[in-house]
Design a protein around this motif. Structure first.
Motif, PDB file in Angstrom:
ATOM      1  N   MET A 132      32.426  55.451  23.517  1.00  0.00           N
ATOM      2  CA  MET A 132      33.494  55.942  22.526  1.00  0.00           C
ATOM      3  C   MET A 132      33.693  55.425  21.379  1.00  0.00           C
ATOM      4  O   MET A 132      33.986  55.939  20.347  1.00  0.00           O
ATOM      5  N   LYS A 133      33.736  54.098  21.263  1.00  0.00           N
ATOM      6  CA  LYS A 133      33.893  53.231  20.102  1.00  0.00           C
ATOM      7  C   LYS A 133      32.711  53.675  19.235  1.00  0.00           C
ATOM      8  O   LYS A 133      33.133  53.856  17.834  1.00  0.00           O
ATOM      9  N   LEU A 134      31.620  53.495  19.501  1.00  0.00           N
ATOM     10  CA  LEU A 134      30.211  53.747  18.647  1.00  0.00           C
ATOM     11  C   LEU A 134      30.731  55.372  18.085  1.00  0.00           C
ATOM     12  O   LEU A 134      30.632  55.381  16.969  1.00  0.00           O
ATOM     13  N   LEU A 135      31.081  56.259  18.710  1.00  0.00           N
ATOM     14  CA  LEU A 135      31.197  57.549  18.363  1.00  0.00           C
ATOM     15  C   LEU A 135      32.429  57.447  17.257  1.00  0.00           C
ATOM     16  O   LEU A 135      32.302  58.129  16.373  1.00  0.00           O
TER      17      LEU A 135
ATOM     18  N   ARG B  15      31.096  56.182  14.175  1.00  0.00           N
ATOM     19  CA  ARG B  15      30.067  57.034  13.094  1.00  0.00           C
ATOM     20  C   ARG B  15      30.859  58.202  12.586  1.00  0.00           C
ATOM     21  O   ARG B  15      30.677  58.784  11.765  1.00  0.00           O
ATOM     22  N   MET B  16      32.044  58.598  13.381  1.00  0.00           N
ATOM     23  CA  MET B  16      32.676  59.883  12.876  1.00  0.00           C
ATOM     24  C   MET B  16      33.973  59.654  12.161  1.00  0.00           C
ATOM     25  O   MET B  16      34.750  60.499  11.642  1.00  0.00           O
ATOM     26  N   HIS B  17      34.184  58.168  12.113  1.00  0.00           N
ATOM     27  CA  HIS B  17      35.478  57.802  11.070  1.00  0.00           C
ATOM     28  C   HIS B  17      36.731  58.219  11.774  1.00  0.00           C
ATOM     29  O   HIS B  17      37.553  58.983  11.247  1.00  0.00           O
ATOM     30  N   ILE B  18      36.717  58.014  13.105  1.00  0.00           N
ATOM     31  CA  ILE B  18      38.078  58.545  13.800  1.00  0.00           C
ATOM     32  C   ILE B  18      38.516  57.473  14.723  1.00  0.00           C
ATOM     33  O   ILE B  18      37.911  56.741  15.380  1.00  0.00           O
TER      34      ILE B  18
ATOM     35  N   ASN C 151      35.087  67.512   8.682  1.00  0.00           N
ATOM     36  CA  ASN C 151      34.810  65.957   8.587  1.00  0.00           C
ATOM     37  C   ASN C 151      33.349  65.851   8.269  1.00  0.00           C
ATOM     38  O   ASN C 151      32.629  66.105   9.107  1.00  0.00           O
ATOM     39  N   SER C 152      33.166  65.314   7.279  1.00  0.00           N
ATOM     40  CA  SER C 152      31.675  65.216   6.459  1.00  0.00           C
ATOM     41  C   SER C 152      30.869  64.156   7.692  1.00  0.00           C
ATOM     42  O   SER C 152      29.829  64.389   7.525  1.00  0.00           O
ATOM     43  N   HIS C 153      31.592  63.233   8.059  1.00  0.00           N
ATOM     44  CA  HIS C 153      30.866  62.321   8.927  1.00  0.00           C
ATOM     45  C   HIS C 153      30.453  62.960  10.190  1.00  0.00           C
ATOM     46  O   HIS C 153      29.385  62.607  10.749  1.00  0.00           O
ATOM     47  N   ALA C 154      30.966  63.765  10.535  1.00  0.00           N
ATOM     48  CA  ALA C 154      30.535  64.688  11.987  1.00  0.00           C
ATOM     49  C   ALA C 154      29.323  65.503  11.486  1.00  0.00           C
ATOM     50  O   ALA C 154      28.430  65.546  12.225  1.00  0.00           O
TER      51      ALA C 154
ATOM     52  N   ARG D 121      23.383  66.142  11.810  1.00  0.00           N
ATOM     53  CA  ARG D 121      22.002  66.132  11.246  1.00  0.00           C
ATOM     54  C   ARG D 121      21.132  65.346  11.928  1.00  0.00           C
ATOM     55  O   ARG D 121      20.132  65.711  12.300  1.00  0.00           O
ATOM     56  N   GLU D 122      21.487  64.233  12.516  1.00  0.00           N
ATOM     57  CA  GLU D 122      20.909  63.366  13.464  1.00  0.00           C
ATOM     58  C   GLU D 122      20.606  63.741  14.793  1.00  0.00           C
ATOM     59  O   GLU D 122      19.615  63.637  15.490  1.00  0.00           O
ATOM     60  N   TYR D 123      21.734  64.120  15.284  1.00  0.00           N
ATOM     61  CA  TYR D 123      22.064  64.515  16.800  1.00  0.00           C
ATOM     62  C   TYR D 123      21.385  65.816  17.155  1.00  0.00           C
ATOM     63  O   TYR D 123      20.973  65.797  18.462  1.00  0.00           O
ATOM     64  N   TYR D 124      21.387  66.814  16.332  1.00  0.00           N
ATOM     65  CA  TYR D 124      21.046  68.176  17.130  1.00  0.00           C
ATOM     66  C   TYR D 124      19.558  68.352  16.464  1.00  0.00           C
ATOM     67  O   TYR D 124      19.359  68.437  15.070  1.00  0.00           O
TER      68      TYR D 124
END
Length: 302
Positions: free
Chosen positions: A9-12, A15-18, A44-47, A52-55
Protein backbone atom coordinates in the motif's frame (compact mmCIF):
# COMPACT_ATOMS: atom_id res chain seq x y z
CA UNK A 1 -5.46 -12.00 -10.93
CA UNK A 2 -5.81 -8.58 -9.28
CA UNK A 3 -3.64 -7.89 -6.26
CA UNK A 4 -5.21 -6.86 -2.93
CA UNK A 5 -3.59 -3.82 -1.32
CA UNK A 6 -1.64 -4.91 1.75
CA UNK A 7 2.09 -4.48 2.36
CA UNK A 8 2.42 -2.75 -0.99
CA UNK A 9 0.00 0.00 0.00
CA UNK A 10 2.80 2.46 0.85
CA UNK A 11 4.46 1.97 -2.55
CA UNK A 12 1.12 2.38 -4.31
CA UNK A 13 0.37 5.54 -2.33
CA UNK A 14 3.72 7.01 -3.29
CA UNK A 15 3.28 6.20 -6.97
CA UNK A 16 -0.23 7.64 -7.03
CA UNK A 17 0.57 10.61 -4.78
CA UNK A 18 -2.18 9.60 -2.34
CA UNK A 19 -1.80 9.81 1.43
CA UNK A 20 -2.07 6.56 3.37
CA UNK A 21 -5.00 7.93 5.32
CA UNK A 22 -6.96 8.77 2.15
CA UNK A 23 -6.10 5.40 0.68
CA UNK A 24 -7.52 3.64 3.71
CA UNK A 25 -10.53 5.94 3.92
CA UNK A 26 -11.48 5.88 0.24
CA UNK A 27 -10.40 2.43 -0.86
CA UNK A 28 -10.12 0.11 2.14
CA UNK A 29 -9.45 -3.35 0.71
CA UNK A 30 -9.88 -2.37 -2.93
CA UNK A 31 -7.64 -4.00 -5.53
CA UNK A 32 -4.87 -2.20 -7.33
CA UNK A 33 -7.02 -2.27 -10.47
CA UNK A 34 -9.90 -0.62 -8.65
CA UNK A 35 -7.74 2.11 -7.12
CA UNK A 36 -6.07 2.98 -10.41
CA UNK A 37 -9.41 2.98 -12.17
CA UNK A 38 -11.07 5.30 -9.68
CA UNK A 39 -8.12 7.68 -9.46
CA UNK A 40 -7.81 7.83 -13.24
CA UNK A 41 -11.49 8.71 -13.50
CA UNK A 42 -10.88 11.55 -11.05
CA UNK A 43 -8.15 12.93 -13.31
CA UNK A 44 -5.19 11.86 -11.16
CA UNK A 45 -2.32 12.19 -13.68
CA UNK A 46 -0.10 9.97 -11.55
CA UNK A 47 -2.69 7.20 -11.73
CA UNK A 48 -2.76 7.57 -15.50
CA UNK A 49 1.03 7.41 -15.67
CA UNK A 50 1.02 4.33 -13.48
CA UNK A 51 -1.60 2.74 -15.72
CA UNK A 52 0.73 3.22 -18.67
CA UNK A 53 3.26 0.90 -16.97
CA UNK A 54 0.78 -1.39 -15.23
CA UNK A 55 -1.67 -2.27 -17.99
CA UNK A 56 -0.33 -4.38 -20.80
CA UNK A 57 -3.58 -5.73 -22.29
CA UNK A 58 -6.09 -3.79 -24.41
CA UNK A 59 -8.91 -5.21 -22.29
CA UNK A 60 -7.63 -3.59 -19.09
CA UNK A 61 -6.99 -0.32 -20.85
CA UNK A 62 -10.53 -0.36 -22.26
CA UNK A 63 -12.01 -0.96 -18.83
CA UNK A 64 -10.05 1.55 -16.79
CA UNK A 65 -10.49 4.42 -19.24
CA UNK A 66 -13.98 3.36 -20.40
CA UNK A 67 -12.95 3.40 -24.04
CA UNK A 68 -16.23 1.82 -25.06
CA UNK A 69 -17.72 5.25 -24.42
CA UNK A 70 -17.53 7.24 -27.71
CA UNK A 71 -17.21 10.47 -25.70
CA UNK A 72 -14.00 9.21 -24.12
CA UNK A 73 -12.63 8.15 -27.49
CA UNK A 74 -13.58 11.55 -28.89
CA UNK A 75 -11.79 13.44 -26.11
CA UNK A 76 -8.58 11.45 -26.60
CA UNK A 77 -8.63 11.67 -30.41
CA UNK A 78 -9.48 15.38 -30.45
CA UNK A 79 -6.31 16.23 -28.54
CA UNK A 80 -4.04 14.06 -30.69
CA UNK A 81 -1.65 15.72 -33.10
CA UNK A 82 -2.37 15.33 -36.82
CA UNK A 83 0.24 12.60 -37.26
CA UNK A 84 -1.25 10.40 -34.55
CA UNK A 85 -4.83 11.19 -35.54
CA UNK A 86 -3.99 10.04 -39.06
CA UNK A 87 -3.31 6.58 -37.64
CA UNK A 88 -6.87 6.26 -36.35
CA UNK A 89 -8.87 6.80 -39.56
CA UNK A 90 -7.38 3.76 -41.37
CA UNK A 91 -8.73 1.60 -38.54
CA UNK A 92 -12.31 2.54 -39.44
CA UNK A 93 -14.53 0.47 -41.71
CA UNK A 94 -15.70 2.14 -44.96
CA UNK A 95 -19.27 2.37 -43.67
CA UNK A 96 -18.02 4.32 -40.63
CA UNK A 97 -15.95 6.66 -42.78
CA UNK A 98 -18.94 7.28 -45.05
CA UNK A 99 -20.95 8.53 -42.09
CA UNK A 100 -18.52 11.45 -41.92
CA UNK A 101 -19.45 12.52 -45.45
CA UNK A 102 -22.81 13.74 -44.16
CA UNK A 103 -20.94 16.63 -42.53
CA UNK A 104 -20.14 18.03 -45.99
CA UNK A 105 -22.51 20.11 -48.07
CA UNK A 106 -23.77 18.34 -51.16
CA UNK A 107 -21.93 20.77 -53.43
CA UNK A 108 -18.59 19.84 -51.83
CA UNK A 109 -19.31 16.13 -52.20
CA UNK A 110 -20.01 16.63 -55.89
CA UNK A 111 -16.67 18.42 -56.24
CA UNK A 112 -14.99 15.44 -54.64
CA UNK A 113 -16.66 13.12 -57.12
CA UNK A 114 -15.39 15.20 -60.02
CA UNK A 115 -11.84 14.37 -58.97
CA UNK A 116 -11.95 10.72 -57.91
CA UNK A 117 -10.71 8.01 -60.25
CA UNK A 118 -13.39 7.12 -62.76
CA UNK A 119 -13.22 3.46 -61.72
CA UNK A 120 -14.22 4.41 -58.17
CA UNK A 121 -16.98 6.70 -59.38
CA UNK A 122 -18.39 3.93 -61.57
CA UNK A 123 -18.48 1.62 -58.53
CA UNK A 124 -20.51 4.26 -56.68
CA UNK A 125 -22.92 4.65 -59.59
CA UNK A 126 -23.35 0.90 -60.04
CA UNK A 127 -24.20 0.60 -56.35
CA UNK A 128 -26.96 3.16 -56.77
CA UNK A 129 -28.49 2.43 -60.18
CA UNK A 130 -29.20 -0.87 -61.93
CA UNK A 131 -27.64 -0.99 -65.38
CA UNK A 132 -30.98 -0.73 -67.19
CA UNK A 133 -31.81 2.51 -65.38
CA UNK A 134 -28.28 3.86 -65.68
CA UNK A 135 -28.22 3.51 -69.46
CA UNK A 136 -31.52 5.36 -69.75
CA UNK A 137 -29.97 8.28 -67.84
CA UNK A 138 -27.23 8.92 -70.39
CA UNK A 139 -27.89 12.06 -72.43
CA UNK A 140 -27.42 12.24 -76.19
CA UNK A 141 -24.19 14.16 -75.60
CA UNK A 142 -22.98 11.41 -73.24
CA UNK A 143 -23.69 8.72 -75.83
CA UNK A 144 -21.96 10.64 -78.62
CA UNK A 145 -18.94 11.16 -76.35
CA UNK A 146 -18.78 7.43 -75.62
CA UNK A 147 -18.58 6.43 -79.27
CA UNK A 148 -15.81 8.94 -79.94
CA UNK A 149 -13.43 7.29 -77.47
CA UNK A 150 -10.30 5.73 -78.96
CA UNK A 151 -10.37 3.01 -76.28
CA UNK A 152 -13.60 1.68 -77.79
CA UNK A 153 -12.90 -1.56 -79.63
CA UNK A 154 -14.57 -1.20 -83.02
CA UNK A 155 -14.69 -4.98 -83.42
CA UNK A 156 -16.78 -5.20 -80.27
CA UNK A 157 -19.04 -2.42 -81.54
CA UNK A 158 -19.62 -4.23 -84.82
CA UNK A 159 -20.27 -7.51 -83.04
CA UNK A 160 -22.86 -5.86 -80.80
CA UNK A 161 -24.36 -3.97 -83.73
CA UNK A 162 -25.01 -7.22 -85.59
CA UNK A 163 -26.69 -8.70 -82.50
CA UNK A 164 -29.12 -5.83 -81.91
CA UNK A 165 -32.76 -6.78 -81.29
CA UNK A 166 -34.60 -6.88 -84.62
CA UNK A 167 -36.63 -3.73 -84.03
CA UNK A 168 -33.55 -1.72 -83.02
CA UNK A 169 -31.52 -3.08 -85.94
CA UNK A 170 -34.30 -2.02 -88.29
CA UNK A 171 -34.30 1.44 -86.72
CA UNK A 172 -30.53 1.69 -87.24
CA UNK A 173 -30.54 0.53 -90.85
CA UNK A 174 -33.45 2.74 -91.91
CA UNK A 175 -31.94 5.74 -90.13
CA UNK A 176 -28.60 5.33 -91.91
CA UNK A 177 -29.76 4.28 -95.40
CA UNK A 178 -33.05 6.18 -95.60
CA UNK A 179 -34.61 3.04 -97.07
CA UNK A 180 -37.17 0.57 -95.71
CA UNK A 181 -35.39 -2.24 -93.92
CA UNK A 182 -36.68 -4.86 -96.37
CA UNK A 183 -35.05 -3.03 -99.28
CA UNK A 184 -31.74 -2.23 -97.60
CA UNK A 185 -28.45 -4.06 -98.16
CA UNK A 186 -27.66 -4.69 -94.48
CA UNK A 187 -24.55 -6.78 -95.11
CA UNK A 188 -23.27 -4.18 -97.54
CA UNK A 189 -23.78 -1.50 -94.90
CA UNK A 190 -21.82 -3.51 -92.36
CA UNK A 191 -19.01 -4.12 -94.84
CA UNK A 192 -18.78 -0.41 -95.61
CA UNK A 193 -18.60 0.42 -91.88
CA UNK A 194 -15.85 -2.13 -91.31
CA UNK A 195 -13.72 -0.49 -94.01
CA UNK A 196 -13.94 2.99 -92.49
CA UNK A 197 -10.75 4.45 -90.94
CA UNK A 198 -10.90 4.54 -87.15
CA UNK A 199 -11.59 8.27 -86.87
CA UNK A 200 -14.42 8.17 -89.40
CA UNK A 201 -15.85 5.04 -87.78
CA UNK A 202 -16.04 6.79 -84.41
CA UNK A 203 -17.63 9.88 -85.95
CA UNK A 204 -20.16 7.71 -87.76
CA UNK A 205 -21.15 5.86 -84.58
CA UNK A 206 -21.33 9.14 -82.63
CA UNK A 207 -23.92 10.44 -85.11
CA UNK A 208 -26.37 7.53 -85.32
CA UNK A 209 -29.78 7.39 -83.61
CA UNK A 210 -29.33 7.91 -79.83
CA UNK A 211 -31.72 5.06 -79.02
CA UNK A 212 -29.61 2.69 -81.10
CA UNK A 213 -26.52 4.00 -79.31
CA UNK A 214 -28.26 3.42 -75.98
CA UNK A 215 -29.03 -0.20 -76.82
CA UNK A 216 -25.45 -0.78 -77.93
CA UNK A 217 -24.09 0.74 -74.72
CA UNK A 218 -26.41 -1.48 -72.71
CA UNK A 219 -25.27 -4.62 -74.49
CA UNK A 220 -21.61 -3.71 -74.26
CA UNK A 221 -21.63 -2.74 -70.60
CA UNK A 222 -23.74 -5.75 -69.72
CA UNK A 223 -20.94 -7.95 -70.99
CA UNK A 224 -18.11 -5.77 -69.70
CA UNK A 225 -18.72 -3.13 -67.03
CA UNK A 226 -15.33 -1.57 -67.77
CA UNK A 227 -16.91 0.25 -70.70
CA UNK A 228 -18.69 2.45 -68.17
CA UNK A 229 -15.33 4.06 -67.40
CA UNK A 230 -15.26 5.58 -70.91
CA UNK A 231 -17.77 8.19 -69.80
CA UNK A 232 -16.33 11.28 -68.04
CA UNK A 233 -16.81 12.04 -64.35
CA UNK A 234 -19.22 14.85 -65.14
CA UNK A 235 -21.68 12.36 -66.66
CA UNK A 236 -22.03 10.52 -63.37
CA UNK A 237 -21.78 13.62 -61.18
CA UNK A 238 -24.78 15.03 -63.03
CA UNK A 239 -26.71 11.90 -62.11
CA UNK A 240 -25.71 12.13 -58.44
CA UNK A 241 -26.66 15.80 -58.34
CA UNK A 242 -30.30 14.86 -58.92
CA UNK A 243 -30.41 12.76 -55.75
CA UNK A 244 -31.18 13.83 -52.18
CA UNK A 245 -27.96 14.05 -50.19
CA UNK A 246 -28.71 10.91 -48.17
CA UNK A 247 -29.25 8.82 -51.31
CA UNK A 248 -26.10 10.24 -52.84
CA UNK A 249 -23.87 9.53 -49.84
CA UNK A 250 -24.94 5.94 -49.11
CA UNK A 251 -23.34 4.32 -52.20
CA UNK A 252 -20.08 6.19 -51.57
CA UNK A 253 -19.19 3.25 -49.35
CA UNK A 254 -17.86 1.82 -52.62
CA UNK A 255 -15.06 4.40 -52.74
CA UNK A 256 -11.58 3.22 -51.81
CA UNK A 257 -10.68 3.62 -48.14
CA UNK A 258 -7.83 5.97 -49.02
CA UNK A 259 -10.21 8.19 -50.97
CA UNK A 260 -12.66 8.31 -48.07
CA UNK A 261 -9.88 9.14 -45.61
CA UNK A 262 -8.64 11.99 -47.82
CA UNK A 263 -12.16 13.40 -47.92
CA UNK A 264 -12.72 13.09 -44.16
CA UNK A 265 -9.35 14.74 -43.55
CA UNK A 266 -10.76 17.99 -44.95
CA UNK A 267 -13.29 18.28 -42.12
CA UNK A 268 -12.64 20.55 -39.12
CA UNK A 269 -10.70 18.85 -36.31
CA UNK A 270 -13.72 18.39 -34.06
CA UNK A 271 -15.67 16.65 -36.81
CA UNK A 272 -12.71 14.44 -37.72
CA UNK A 273 -12.58 13.39 -34.07
CA UNK A 274 -16.31 12.57 -34.12
CA UNK A 275 -15.84 10.34 -37.16
CA UNK A 276 -12.69 8.73 -35.75
CA UNK A 277 -14.42 7.96 -32.44
CA UNK A 278 -16.35 5.23 -34.25
CA UNK A 279 -13.12 3.22 -34.36
CA UNK A 280 -13.23 -0.34 -33.05
CA UNK A 281 -12.50 -0.09 -29.33
CA UNK A 282 -10.04 -2.99 -29.20
CA UNK A 283 -8.06 -1.67 -32.18
CA UNK A 284 -8.02 1.79 -30.64
CA UNK A 285 -6.69 0.44 -27.34
CA UNK A 286 -3.90 -1.39 -29.17
CA UNK A 287 -2.97 1.79 -31.00
CA UNK A 288 -2.77 3.68 -27.72
CA UNK A 289 -0.58 1.02 -26.18
CA UNK A 290 1.91 1.18 -29.03
CA UNK A 291 3.59 4.43 -28.06
CA UNK A 292 0.51 6.63 -27.82
CA UNK A 293 -0.50 6.41 -24.15
CA UNK A 294 0.39 10.05 -23.53
CA UNK A 295 -2.76 11.09 -25.38
CA UNK A 296 -4.84 9.57 -22.60
CA UNK A 297 -2.90 11.59 -20.08
CA UNK A 298 -3.23 14.78 -22.13
CA UNK A 299 -6.98 14.30 -22.53
CA UNK A 300 -7.46 13.71 -18.81
CA UNK A 301 -5.51 16.82 -17.90
CA UNK A 302 -8.12 19.01 -19.67
Amino acid sequence: MSLVIDANMKLLCDRMHITSSRMIRDYGLSTVDEVIEEEAKKGNSHAVSYAREYYHSPEKLIRIFELTNPENKYKIIYHMDDHTKAKVLPLLKPEDLVMGLYFFKQERLLQFMMNVDIEELVNVIKAKFPLEQLVQMFTEADLAYFFMQDQLDRNVVMEQLKSLPQDVLQQFVEGVTGQPYKDADVQGLFSSMEQLPDDKFHKFMAAIDPEVQRQLVFQMTQENNDYLTLFPNITYVNMLEQLPKQDMVAPMVMLNQETLINMISELPENLIAIVASQVDTHEFAKLLQHGNMRWIEDAMMI
